[in-house]
Design a protein around this motif. Structure first.
Motif, short mmCIF file in Angstrom:
data_model
loop_
_atom_site.label_atom_id
_atom_site.label_comp_id
_atom_site.label_asym_id
_atom_site.label_seq_id
_atom_site.Cartn_x
_atom_site.Cartn_y
_atom_site.Cartn_z
N ASN A 90 0.39 17.76 7.11
CA ASN A 90 0.02 18.25 5.77
C ASN A 90 -0.73 17.16 4.98
O ASN A 90 -0.95 16.04 5.47
CB ASN A 90 1.24 18.77 5.00
N GLU A 91 -1.10 17.49 3.74
CA GLU A 91 -1.93 16.59 2.95
C GLU A 91 -1.20 15.32 2.52
O GLU A 91 -1.78 14.23 2.53
CB GLU A 91 -2.46 17.33 1.70
N ILE A 92 0.07 15.44 2.13
CA ILE A 92 0.80 14.24 1.69
C ILE A 92 0.96 13.27 2.86
O ILE A 92 0.85 12.04 2.69
CB ILE A 92 2.16 14.61 1.04
N GLY A 93 1.19 13.81 4.05
CA GLY A 93 1.27 12.96 5.24
C GLY A 93 -0.06 12.28 5.53
O GLY A 93 -0.11 11.12 5.94
N ARG A 94 -1.15 13.03 5.28
CA ARG A 94 -2.49 12.46 5.50
C ARG A 94 -2.74 11.31 4.53
O ARG A 94 -3.29 10.27 4.90
CB ARG A 94 -3.53 13.57 5.32
N ARG A 95 -2.31 11.49 3.29
CA ARG A 95 -2.49 10.41 2.29
C ARG A 95 -1.65 9.19 2.64
O ARG A 95 -2.08 8.05 2.45
CB ARG A 95 -2.16 10.93 0.89
N ALA A 115 0.83 -1.22 0.00
CA ALA A 115 0.00 0.00 0.00
C ALA A 115 0.86 1.26 0.00
O ALA A 115 0.57 2.23 -0.72
CB ALA A 115 -0.93 -0.01 1.22
N ILE A 116 1.92 1.25 0.81
CA ILE A 116 2.79 2.44 0.90
C ILE A 116 3.55 2.64 -0.41
O ILE A 116 3.72 3.78 -0.89
CB ILE A 116 3.79 2.30 2.07
N ALA A 117 4.01 1.54 -1.02
CA ALA A 117 4.74 1.65 -2.29
C ALA A 117 3.82 2.18 -3.38
O ALA A 117 4.24 2.99 -4.23
CB ALA A 117 5.31 0.29 -2.69
N GLU A 118 2.56 1.75 -3.37
CA GLU A 118 1.60 2.24 -4.35
C GLU A 118 1.34 3.72 -4.14
O GLU A 118 1.28 4.51 -5.09
CB GLU A 118 0.29 1.45 -4.24
N TRP A 119 1.21 4.12 -2.85
CA TRP A 119 1.03 5.55 -2.53
C TRP A 119 2.21 6.36 -3.08
O TRP A 119 2.02 7.39 -3.72
CB TRP A 119 0.93 5.71 -1.01
N ARG A 120 3.44 5.89 -2.83
CA ARG A 120 4.62 6.64 -3.28
C ARG A 120 4.65 6.75 -4.80
O ARG A 120 4.98 7.80 -5.35
CB ARG A 120 5.90 5.97 -2.79
N GLU A 121 4.30 5.65 -5.49
CA GLU A 121 4.35 5.66 -6.95
C GLU A 121 3.36 6.69 -7.51
O GLU A 121 3.68 7.44 -8.44
CB GLU A 121 4.01 4.26 -7.48
N ILE A 122 2.17 6.73 -6.95
CA ILE A 122 1.14 7.67 -7.42
C ILE A 122 1.58 9.11 -7.14
O ILE A 122 1.41 10.00 -7.98
CB ILE A 122 -0.21 7.35 -6.76
N ALA A 159 0.89 12.57 13.47
CA ALA A 159 1.91 13.36 14.18
C ALA A 159 3.21 12.56 14.35
O ALA A 159 4.31 13.13 14.41
CB ALA A 159 1.39 13.81 15.54
N ASP A 160 3.08 11.22 14.41
CA ASP A 160 4.27 10.38 14.60
C ASP A 160 5.18 10.35 13.37
O ASP A 160 6.33 9.90 13.46
CB ASP A 160 3.85 8.94 14.95
N LEU A 161 4.68 10.81 12.23
CA LEU A 161 5.51 10.83 11.02
C LEU A 161 6.73 11.73 11.19
O LEU A 161 7.76 11.53 10.54
CB LEU A 161 4.69 11.31 9.81
N ALA A 162 6.62 12.72 12.08
CA ALA A 162 7.74 13.64 12.33
C ALA A 162 8.93 12.90 12.94
O ALA A 162 10.07 13.37 12.87
CB ALA A 162 7.30 14.77 13.25
N LYS A 163 8.67 11.72 13.55
CA LYS A 163 9.75 10.96 14.19
C LYS A 163 10.39 9.94 13.25
O LYS A 163 11.36 9.29 13.62
CB LYS A 163 9.19 10.20 15.41
N VAL A 164 9.81 9.80 12.05
CA VAL A 164 10.31 8.79 11.12
C VAL A 164 11.52 9.34 10.36
O VAL A 164 11.42 10.36 9.68
CB VAL A 164 9.22 8.35 10.12
N ARG A 165 12.62 8.63 10.46
CA ARG A 165 13.83 9.06 9.77
C ARG A 165 13.62 8.97 8.26
O ARG A 165 13.12 7.96 7.74
CB ARG A 165 15.00 8.15 10.17
N GLY A 166 13.97 10.05 7.55
CA GLY A 166 13.83 10.05 6.10
C GLY A 166 12.58 10.75 5.60
O GLY A 166 12.41 10.93 4.40
N LEU A 167 11.70 11.16 6.53
CA LEU A 167 10.50 11.90 6.13
C LEU A 167 10.60 13.35 6.59
O LEU A 167 11.25 13.66 7.60
CB LEU A 167 9.24 11.27 6.75
N SER A 168 9.94 14.22 5.84
CA SER A 168 9.95 15.64 6.19
C SER A 168 9.12 15.89 7.45
O SER A 168 8.08 15.25 7.67
CB SER A 168 9.36 16.45 5.03
#
Length: 392
Positions: free
Chosen positions: A273-278, A221-228, A258-267
């Motif tokens: 924001n919207e991309i994080g929501r998707r 699912a995540i790879a498909e999200w990134r590709e799109i 909110a936890d996405l801020a702790k993931v290494r490699g993500l902004s």
């Protein structure tokens, strides 16, 4: 050989392609930019036969590339010759939904008549024609206009040299009788499935350990999200997120955005924001993979273990010896994965045990595993010897 001025008009391209359509083969190369985009930006196409050559400017206003694409994908009478042509074929596929056919790749062909596995174009030209290529224009920005005479001359040289080299390679292949070795490899290069960017399938290219259905379902699912996202923004996949980041998200999914801020490699901005929501939607709605979608289980006998690994090493040594003996690339004769499966006891659905590969290498590989072949040193050289079945 006649070299045409840079082609920028449709009628000139149509006239050129009409003449080239009468050739037995054409040599083809492209110049493109893709460092900052998802889709490669085609900047120049070079094409030649034994009599004439030209560079075509696909960025020229009003130029219709249809005559060229018709020649490359519809004309089955003309062989299309590339060197390391995977990305060139991809560009044609992106433009037409089809691939050039029939096709011949001189880099692949060299694997059947030398031990070179990925010979570069400069080395190919030097070994066959004794010429040294000026590499000065190799890293140019091909999207900038106007192109200089030096750039165009450099680019056209790629196909004019190839037009001289290809018949020589063909002659060598006919002399050695190894042409059939390449049939499967060339068809693979021309297979449209290799170039179809299906967002739902890209997860298979990402390194992931284990067969956990939930983890792999999230990865899909995540790879498909990134590709799109990458396709929509026309950005390289890595600019959205790196493979290792996706694998980490799949294994350790964040509970809230909110936890996405702790993931290494993500902004940091993705936390609200919207991309994080998707991305979070892709993670939370991911379904576990079905049994049919899961990677195949390791075959019986694998993982190899200590003894099996030693057997696999012996097979790799045998492969090196055989490749040297017959002057062919080891990777064409057998893949490492096949040798490890053979060492693990697998005997079905291995390319090394089928067709020409069995006669050239597979039979001896099987004999080695079954104790009918042994290594020996004669006059300081490593050789293979047959083991007498009668000896206990």
């Amino acid at each position: 050989m006649h070299i045409h001025p840079l082609i920028t008009k449709t009628e000139d391209l149509a006239d050129l392609c009409a003449r080239l359509a009468k050739s037995e083969f054409v040599t083809v190369d492209t110049e493109f930019m893709r460092e900052n985009t998802y889709w490669p930006e085609l900047c120049l196409v070079q094409i030649a036969n034994t009599e004439e050559a030209a560079a075509v400017d696909p960025m020229a206003p009003g130029l219709d590339m249809t005559p060229l694409y018709d020649l490359l994908v519809d004309n089955e009478d003309v062989l299309k010759v590339f060197h390391a042509g995977g990305q060139d074929v991809e560009i044609v596929f992106n433009a037409t939904g089809r691939t050039p056919h029939p096709i011949f790749d001189t880099q692949i062909a060299m694997m059947a008549i030398s031990q070179s596995e990925q010979i570069g174009y400069s080395n190919l030209v030097e070994s066959w024609l004794g010429l040294t290529i000026d590499k000065g224009a190799r890293f140019t920005d091909w999207s900038r206009r106007p192109l200089t005479d030096r750039q165009i001359e450099y680019a056209i040289g790629d196909v004019t040299h190839l037009a001289k080299i290809f018949p020589k390679i063909l002659k060598r292949l006919m002399k050695t009788g190894r042409g059939e070795w390449l049939d499967q490899e060339m068809e693979k290069l021309a297979d449209p499935e290799n170039y179809r960017n299906d967002p739902g399938q890209v997860w298979k290219r990402i390194k992931a350990s284990g067969r956990n259905p939930a983890v792999l379902g999230r990865l899909k699912a995540i790879a498909e999200w990134r590709e799109i996202e990458a396709q929509g923004k026309n950005l390289p996949r890595g600019r959205i997120a790196r493979d290792e980041t996706l694998a980490d998200l799949a294994s350790h999914p964040p509970r809230q955005q909110a936890d996405l801020a702790k993931v290494r490699g993500l902004s940091q901005g993705w936390k609200d924001n919207e991309i994080g929501r998707r991305l979070m939607t892709a993670i939370t709605t991911a379904e576990p993979l079905s049994e049919d979608e899961l990677p195949p289980r390791a075959p019986r006998g694998a993982p190899l273990g200590k003894e099996g690994s030693l057997v696999a090493d012996l097979l790799k040594l045998l492969l090196k010896i055989r490749a040297r003996e017959i002057d062919a690339a080891a990777r064409l004769l057998a893949r490492t994965d096949d040798l490890e499966l053979l060492a693990a006891g697998v005997r079905k659905n291995l390319a090394v045990l089928e067709g020409w590969r069995f006669g050239v290498f597979g039979k001896d590989a099987l004999d080695l595993v079954e104790g009918k072949l042994a290594f020996a040193v004669e006059n300081g050289k490593l050789k293979m010897t047959r083991v007498d079945d009668a000896v206990e």
